[in-house]
Design a protein around this motif. Sequence first.
Motif, PDB file in Angstrom:
ATOM      1  N   PHE A 208      -7.994  -0.918  -3.565  1.00  0.00           N
ATOM      2  CA  PHE A 208      -7.125  -2.062  -3.843  1.00  0.00           C
ATOM      3  C   PHE A 208      -6.997  -2.898  -2.572  1.00  0.00           C
ATOM      4  O   PHE A 208      -7.335  -2.440  -1.474  1.00  0.00           O
ATOM      5  CB  PHE A 208      -5.718  -1.591  -4.287  1.00  0.00           C
ATOM      6  CG  PHE A 208      -4.977  -0.875  -3.191  1.00  0.00           C
ATOM      7  CD1 PHE A 208      -5.140   0.483  -2.995  1.00  0.00           C
ATOM      8  CD2 PHE A 208      -4.130  -1.572  -2.323  1.00  0.00           C
ATOM      9  CE1 PHE A 208      -4.478   1.150  -1.962  1.00  0.00           C
ATOM     10  CE2 PHE A 208      -3.457  -0.910  -1.304  1.00  0.00           C
ATOM     11  CZ  PHE A 208      -3.642   0.451  -1.121  1.00  0.00           C
TER      12      PHE A 208
ATOM     13  N   GLY B 248      -5.837   0.387 -11.882  1.00  0.00           N
ATOM     14  CA  GLY B 248      -5.975  -0.249 -10.572  1.00  0.00           C
ATOM     15  C   GLY B 248      -5.691   0.694  -9.432  1.00  0.00           C
ATOM     16  O   GLY B 248      -5.854   1.898  -9.576  1.00  0.00           O
ATOM     17  N   GLY B 249      -5.177   0.068  -8.327  1.00  0.00           N
ATOM     18  CA  GLY B 249      -4.598  -1.274  -8.296  1.00  0.00           C
ATOM     19  C   GLY B 249      -3.373  -1.398  -9.199  1.00  0.00           C
ATOM     20  O   GLY B 249      -2.865  -0.423  -9.720  1.00  0.00           O
ATOM     21  N   THR B 250      -2.955  -2.604  -9.352  1.00  0.00           N
ATOM     22  CA  THR B 250      -1.784  -2.902 -10.166  1.00  0.00           C
ATOM     23  C   THR B 250      -2.114  -4.052 -11.127  1.00  0.00           C
ATOM     24  O   THR B 250      -2.029  -5.221 -10.750  1.00  0.00           O
ATOM     25  CB  THR B 250      -0.585  -3.310  -9.267  1.00  0.00           C
ATOM     26  OG1 THR B 250      -0.419  -2.318  -8.251  1.00  0.00           O
ATOM     27  CG2 THR B 250       0.685  -3.419 -10.071  1.00  0.00           C
TER      28      THR B 250
ATOM     29  N   ARG C 294       6.520   2.813  -1.836  1.00  0.00           N
ATOM     30  CA  ARG C 294       6.467   2.109  -3.116  1.00  0.00           C
ATOM     31  C   ARG C 294       7.120   0.724  -2.987  1.00  0.00           C
ATOM     32  O   ARG C 294       8.031   0.527  -2.173  1.00  0.00           O
ATOM     33  CB  ARG C 294       7.199   2.913  -4.202  1.00  0.00           C
ATOM     34  CG  ARG C 294       6.631   4.305  -4.416  1.00  0.00           C
ATOM     35  CD  ARG C 294       5.319   4.291  -5.153  1.00  0.00           C
ATOM     36  NE  ARG C 294       5.418   3.653  -6.438  1.00  0.00           N
ATOM     37  CZ  ARG C 294       4.354   3.362  -7.199  1.00  0.00           C
ATOM     38  NH1 ARG C 294       3.120   3.635  -6.789  1.00  0.00           N
ATOM     39  NH2 ARG C 294       4.495   2.792  -8.372  1.00  0.00           N
TER      40      ARG C 294
ATOM     41  N   ASN D 204       3.909  -1.559 -12.633  1.00  0.00           N
ATOM     42  CA  ASN D 204       4.876  -1.014 -11.693  1.00  0.00           C
ATOM     43  C   ASN D 204       6.267  -1.525 -12.046  1.00  0.00           C
ATOM     44  O   ASN D 204       6.407  -2.647 -12.581  1.00  0.00           O
ATOM     45  CB  ASN D 204       4.488  -1.372 -10.262  1.00  0.00           C
ATOM     46  CG  ASN D 204       3.476  -0.378  -9.711  1.00  0.00           C
ATOM     47  OD1 ASN D 204       3.356   0.740 -10.225  1.00  0.00           O
ATOM     48  ND2 ASN D 204       2.743  -0.764  -8.692  1.00  0.00           N
TER      49      ASN D 204
ATOM     50  N   ALA E  16       0.850  -1.206   0.000  1.00  0.00           N
ATOM     51  CA  ALA E  16       0.000   0.000   0.000  1.00  0.00           C
ATOM     52  C   ALA E  16       0.880   1.248   0.000  1.00  0.00           C
ATOM     53  O   ALA E  16       1.660   1.453   0.929  1.00  0.00           O
ATOM     54  CB  ALA E  16      -0.885   0.008   1.238  1.00  0.00           C
TER      55      ALA E  16
HETATM   56  S1  SF4 Z   1       0.572   0.774  -6.620  1.00  0.00           S
HETATM   57 FE1  SF4 Z   1      -0.836   2.407  -7.324  1.00  0.00          FE
HETATM   58  S2  SF4 Z   1      -2.904   1.710  -6.781  1.00  0.00           S
HETATM   59 FE2  SF4 Z   1      -1.432   0.441  -5.621  1.00  0.00          FE
HETATM   60  S3  SF4 Z   1      -1.263   1.437  -3.638  1.00  0.00           S
HETATM   61 FE3  SF4 Z   1       0.399   2.250  -4.925  1.00  0.00          FE
HETATM   62  S4  SF4 Z   1      -0.445   4.101  -5.931  1.00  0.00           S
HETATM   63 FE4  SF4 Z   1      -2.170   2.918  -5.063  1.00  0.00          FE
END
Ligand code: SF4
Length: 374
Positions: A22, A59-61, A131, A94, A14
Amino acid sequence: MSGLYLHIPFCRKACTYCDFHFSTSLQTKPAVLEAMHAELAQRAAELNGATVETIYFGGGTPSQLTDAELKAFIDQARTLFTLTPDAEVTMEVNPDDVDAEQLAVWKSIGITRLSIGVQSFREERLQFMGRAHDAAQSRESLRLISAAGFASWTMDLIYGLPGMTMDEWNEQLDTALSFAPPHISAYCLTVESKTALDHQVSKGLVTMPGDADQAAQFERLIERLEGAGYVQYEISNFGQPGHFSRHNSSYWKGVPYLGIGPSAHSYNGTKRRWNVSHNLRYAQGISAGTTYWEEETLTPVQVTNEALLTGLRTSWGVDLSALPLDLLEARSPTVVHYRSQGLLEHSDGRLVLTKAGRAFADRIASDLFLTDDR
Ligand code: SF4
């Protein structure tokens, strides 16, 4: 209908600033994906074989899905809709999910455009934002994507971070531009309610920068990217000619779209509908045949205000002749006021922000908003 949006509500970790829907657990994944296929089939039947020009995995991812899971959605969309031959098929990914082999597979299953969530090239910033990837992965994923031969791709960056100096922002933009991306989206960090960042700020653990610093970084962003040949076609979006996001541009132009999955929104030209932001309730609603969404029919005032809010953020502005209500009749003094300040232009039946006006897009739009008594 023009665009199909598929919301994939799973993330590895998160991020502290994120308020999208998500889950970091994959426990509900089988049920959610099954429900999404069912929703897609049901809603496509209501649309009777509509033409789809863009598909967007958000998303999400989405890069948390396996290749077979992604392909199954593209294949299903091809059987249910008329997909235009030049359809734009975007997937958000990502950096930690990118490698050369994976890129080749995504391309082979029909993804034409990647949107990569880089956010920063600095290790401490990525950690601050929670991240899942590191700075080396940010760089390596971009190197691989730029060589992979996709029709287009874009990266996301975040500015307005606590303590960010102009030197840091310049360095971030230099690094981003060194990969020659066809498109860049850059967002100012905002504190959304109930996020971890919100908690840190309210406890005094994090101090957000002032408006003046964030505004100066926004100005530098425009200056640097326009200087490098990008067009700021939406407040946060910059594209090389021919690389604007067709999917997102449709939203901003008010074209109807279909959103599938938990929390996804849809718009059919008169009604806006949004699915429940809860994986299990979404899946159970679909399997039990009970309502898993809410909807509202937009009034002419709402349609006009939405067109203002989204249109003023774009380089093509608001087409006054397409509005259901005569905005100029009701808000002429406000238009005159902002024109006299050099923030707004009115020509060829359109309202468009000037370069100076872009920093005030949301405020100008809300000053122009109509109310039920106009
Ligand atoms: S990867 Fe994107 S959707 Fe997932 S928690 Fe991080 S910012 Fe939010």
